[in-house]
Enzyme design. Structure first.
Site, short mmCIF file in Angstrom:
data_model
loop_
_atom_site.label_atom_id
_atom_site.label_comp_id
_atom_site.label_asym_id
_atom_site.label_seq_id
_atom_site.Cartn_x
_atom_site.Cartn_y
_atom_site.Cartn_z
N ASP A 13 2.36 0.40 -8.97
CA ASP A 13 0.97 -0.02 -8.82
C ASP A 13 0.71 -1.44 -9.31
O ASP A 13 -0.38 -1.77 -9.79
CB ASP A 13 0.01 0.95 -9.56
CG ASP A 13 0.17 2.37 -9.05
OD1 ASP A 13 0.45 2.52 -7.85
OD2 ASP A 13 0.01 3.30 -9.86
N LYS A 16 2.02 -4.40 -5.13
CA LYS A 16 3.06 -4.75 -4.13
C LYS A 16 2.46 -4.82 -2.73
O LYS A 16 2.81 -5.70 -1.94
CB LYS A 16 4.19 -3.69 -4.16
CG LYS A 16 4.91 -3.60 -5.50
CD LYS A 16 5.89 -2.45 -5.53
CE LYS A 16 5.26 -1.09 -5.47
NZ LYS A 16 4.44 -0.72 -6.64
N GLY A 40 1.33 4.56 -3.16
CA GLY A 40 0.01 4.26 -2.61
C GLY A 40 -0.16 2.75 -2.70
O GLY A 40 -0.26 2.21 -3.80
N HIS A 41 -0.11 2.08 -1.56
CA HIS A 41 -0.17 0.61 -1.54
C HIS A 41 -1.48 0.18 -0.90
O HIS A 41 -1.77 0.54 0.24
CB HIS A 41 1.03 0.05 -0.76
CG HIS A 41 2.35 0.34 -1.42
ND1 HIS A 41 3.55 -0.10 -0.94
CD2 HIS A 41 2.64 1.01 -2.57
CE1 HIS A 41 4.53 0.30 -1.76
NE2 HIS A 41 4.00 0.99 -2.74
N GLN A 225 7.08 2.11 -5.94
CA GLN A 225 7.20 2.33 -7.38
C GLN A 225 7.60 1.04 -8.12
O GLN A 225 7.27 -0.03 -7.64
CB GLN A 225 8.19 3.47 -7.68
CG GLN A 225 7.69 4.86 -7.26
CD GLN A 225 7.92 5.19 -5.81
OE1 GLN A 225 8.99 4.99 -5.30
NE2 GLN A 225 6.91 5.71 -5.15
P1 GDP Z 1 0.99 -1.04 -5.32
O1 GDP Z 1 1.30 0.41 -5.39
O2 GDP Z 1 1.95 -1.86 -6.13
O3 GDP Z 1 0.86 -1.57 -3.92
O4 GDP Z 1 -0.44 -1.23 -6.02
P2 GDP Z 1 -1.74 -0.28 -5.80
O5 GDP Z 1 -2.37 -0.64 -4.50
O6 GDP Z 1 -1.42 1.14 -6.05
O7 GDP Z 1 -2.62 -0.73 -7.04
C1 GDP Z 1 -3.12 -2.02 -7.16
C2 GDP Z 1 -4.66 -1.92 -7.22
O8 GDP Z 1 -5.17 -3.13 -7.71
C3 GDP Z 1 -5.29 -1.73 -5.86
O9 GDP Z 1 -6.48 -1.00 -6.02
C4 GDP Z 1 -5.59 -3.15 -5.41
O10 GDP Z 1 -6.66 -3.25 -4.49
C5 GDP Z 1 -5.96 -3.78 -6.72
N1 GDP Z 1 -5.62 -5.19 -6.84
C6 GDP Z 1 -4.52 -5.85 -6.37
N2 GDP Z 1 -4.53 -7.14 -6.77
C7 GDP Z 1 -5.64 -7.30 -7.49
C8 GDP Z 1 -6.21 -8.40 -8.20
O11 GDP Z 1 -5.67 -9.50 -8.25
N3 GDP Z 1 -7.37 -8.19 -8.86
C9 GDP Z 1 -8.01 -6.99 -8.85
N4 GDP Z 1 -9.14 -6.86 -9.54
N5 GDP Z 1 -7.52 -5.94 -8.20
C10 GDP Z 1 -6.34 -6.08 -7.54
P1 IMO Z 2 3.59 2.85 -5.94
O1 IMO Z 2 4.56 2.56 -4.84
C1 IMO Z 2 2.90 4.66 -9.86
C2 IMO Z 2 5.26 8.23 -10.79
C3 IMO Z 2 4.55 9.54 -10.96
C4 IMO Z 2 5.45 10.20 -12.00
C5 IMO Z 2 6.83 9.75 -11.56
C6 IMO Z 2 7.59 10.76 -10.71
O2 IMO Z 2 2.19 3.04 -5.48
O3 IMO Z 2 3.74 1.86 -7.05
P2 IMO Z 2 7.34 11.48 -8.16
O4 IMO Z 2 6.17 12.09 -7.43
O5 IMO Z 2 7.79 10.19 -7.60
O6 IMO Z 2 8.47 12.46 -8.35
O7 IMO Z 2 6.77 11.21 -9.65
O8 IMO Z 2 6.65 8.56 -10.82
N1 IMO Z 2 5.02 7.53 -9.50
C7 IMO Z 2 4.26 6.43 -9.39
N2 IMO Z 2 3.53 5.76 -10.30
N3 IMO Z 2 3.01 4.18 -8.60
C8 IMO Z 2 3.77 4.82 -7.69
O9 IMO Z 2 4.03 4.30 -6.46
C9 IMO Z 2 4.42 6.02 -8.04
N4 IMO Z 2 5.21 6.89 -7.39
C10 IMO Z 2 5.58 7.81 -8.31
O10 IMO Z 2 3.23 9.35 -11.44
O11 IMO Z 2 5.20 9.64 -13.27
MG MG Z 3 0.36 2.23 -5.88
#
Ligand code: GDP
Ligand code: IMO
Ligand code: MG
Length: 429
Positions: A13, A16, A40-41, A225
């Site tokens: 999270d 990416k 979840g991206h 991840q």
């Molecule tokens: P990923 O799994 O690495 O793709 O990241 P996620 O999408 O799960 O989590 C990143 C969260 O931060 C999402 O809700 C994005 O919309 C938000 N986000 C990303 N970059 C920024 C930023 O520079 N500032 C803020 N406030 N939110 C951001």
């Molecule tokens: P993105 O790509 C954050 C965490 C789960 C748990 C561990 C194992 O959005 O960054 P799993 O279901 O993979 O067997 O769970 O990994 N986890 C993540 N945490 N971002 C993710 O993906 C994750 N995918 C799995 O919360 O701790």
């Molecule tokens: Mg994510």
């Protein structure tokens, strides 16, 4: 240049999705190399707010081909739902734009049931998985019993194979875990129809990438991840079941190391973690709550509140080592505005001993004995969300960036200051 790899450097999270979306403009292919619907991206651009689980984050770029690579485990029901949602909002998910590697693996509903039952059975030692079946699907892959996306090209035979696998899982669910068995015939029928729907998208992923690289196109490899959830190098056993690091892009997509031109690590300006396991700089009080609220730190997949803490450059140094990082993309800097002082963990100490490396191989019990050594930096009051160049940032924010570069030894070439595509600073170095 042929392949650029984008990986998470913390516990996932990091942002990416938004980094890949931005870089996709210069790529020919965007290819996901690991994980499944546990990811979840988020991509916010062109009037869309996408939460992508399986579809690569390049999907809003009409000119790129998106590939779900061999290293991914695919729940076809989830993928189809995601494709339908995208299509409804006008995004092209036709076979010309979205392709699936035949070597990717299939997630069954019984993998999800096994994931949940396994977590229940672990009780107080649960991993806190997303319960999306990733662990059991990768376990079946390693046991050489799992079905692959390529098996879908013969939907009837595939449905029979699905029924066999569901029956085998049912035995485990019933006899070992004491859970309810699933209806093998019903699942087989649905999977037969998923196969008919997805067949036109199936390709030889590695061959496609080789062809595109030979034509001079850039392949952007999207990791799911982050480093500390990596099966080999993370905080085992509190990890996911796939290879989340740069090496995983090679095995998860099928090309050689000489094709890689750049490795970009995505790092949040602070640290978060979802699920259980050690987290040295975790903040359980007011500051942690404030970061969670300001940064909307709730899981994109499960909605769980993310644990929040200070930035830990010991982890980023480890990420630089394991991935061979060339650059860092620093995200969510805007979220730190208004904090008077910022702490950064620069080393760990225990019983008078100080280390500057992340002691991952020593195991989680050893890790929990080390305490972070913090350096404090002044914070800033200003709202950063309109900044588009380094000069737009207050001096304290620029100093925060420069100190991270010094501590980690890797240049920060991209800084995001808001969730939307345009809310970013690109630094040429
Ligand atoms: P990923 O799994 O690495 O793709 O990241 P996620 O999408 O799960 O989590 C990143 C969260 O931060 C999402 O809700 C994005 O919309 C938000 N986000 C990303 N970059 C920024 C930023 O520079 N500032 C803020 N406030 N939110 C951001
Ligand atoms: P993105 O790509 C954050 C965490 C789960 C748990 C561990 C194992 O959005 O960054 P799993 O279901 O993979 O067997 O769970 O990994 N986890 C993540 N945490 N971002 C993710 O993906 C994750 N995918 C799995 O919360 O701790
Ligand atoms: Mg994510």
């Amino acid at each position: 240049m042929p392949a650029i790899i984008v990986v998470g450097t913390q516990w996932g999270d990091e942002g990416k999705g938004r980094v890949v979306d931005r870089l996709a403009a210069d790529a020919g292919v965007v290819a996901r190399f690991n994980g499944g619907e546990n990811a979840g991206h988020t991509v916010i651009a062109q009037g869309h707010e996408l939460k992508l689980h399986l579809v690569p984050s390049g999907i809003l770029n009409q000119a790129v081909t998106c590939l779900v690579g061999a290293g991914v485990v695919v729940n076809p029901a989830r993928l189809i739902a995601e494709m339908d949602e995208l299509a409804e909002s006008g995004v092209d998910v036709s076979p010309g734009h979205l392709k699936l590697s035949a070597a990717a693996h299939v997630v069954l509903p019984t993998h999800q049931a096994l994931d949940g039952a396994g977590e229940e059975a672990r009780g107080g030692r649960a991993i806190g998985t997303t319960r999306r079946g990733n662990g059991p699907a990768y376990a079946d892959k390693a046991a050489r019993t799992n079905l692959r996306i390529g098996d879908m090209v013969d939907p009837e035979r595939f449905a029979d194979q699905v029924a066999d696998r569901v029956r085998a899982h049912n035995q485990l669910l019933k006899e070992v875990l004491g859970s309810e068995p699933s209806d093998a015939r019903q699942i087989a029928a649905s999977y037969g129809s998923y196969a008919r729907r997805l067949s036109p998208h199936i390709v030889d992923g590695s061959a496609l990438l080789a062809e595109r690289m030979a034509a001079g196109e850039t392949v952007l490899c999207e990791g799911a991840q982050g480093l500390l959830l990596d099966l080999d190098h993370g905080t085992y056993p509190y990890v996911t079941s796939s290879s989340t690091v740069a090496g995983g892009a090679l095995t998860g997509l099928g090309f050689g190391p000489r094709q890689v031109s750049q490795v970009i690590g995505v790092a949040k300006a602070y640290t978060t973690r979802v699920g259980e396991g050690p987290f040295p700089t975790e903040l359980t009080g007011k500051v942690g709550d404030r970061i969670r609220e300001t940064g909307s730190e709730y899981g994109a997949t499960t909605g769980r509140p993310r644990r929040c803490g200070w930035l830990d450059v010991v982890i980023l140094r480890y990420a630089a080592r394991i991935n061979g990082l060339d650059q860092i993309a620093l995200t969510k800097l805007d979220v730190l505005s208004g904090l008077e002082r910022l702490k950064v963990a620069v080393a760990y100490e225990h019983d008078g001993e100080r280390i500057e490396y992340f002691p991952a191989e020593a195991g989680i019990d050893a890790l929990s004995r080390w305490n972070p050594v913090y350096e404090e930096l002044p914070g800033w009051e200003e709202d950063l969300t309109a900044a588009r160049s380094l000069a737009d940032l207050p001096a304290a924010a620029r100093d925060y960036i420069a100190r991270i570069e010094d501590w980690v030894g890797v240049p920060i070439t991209f800084i995001s200051v808001g969730p939307e595509r345009a809310q970013a600073i690109v630094v040429s170095k």
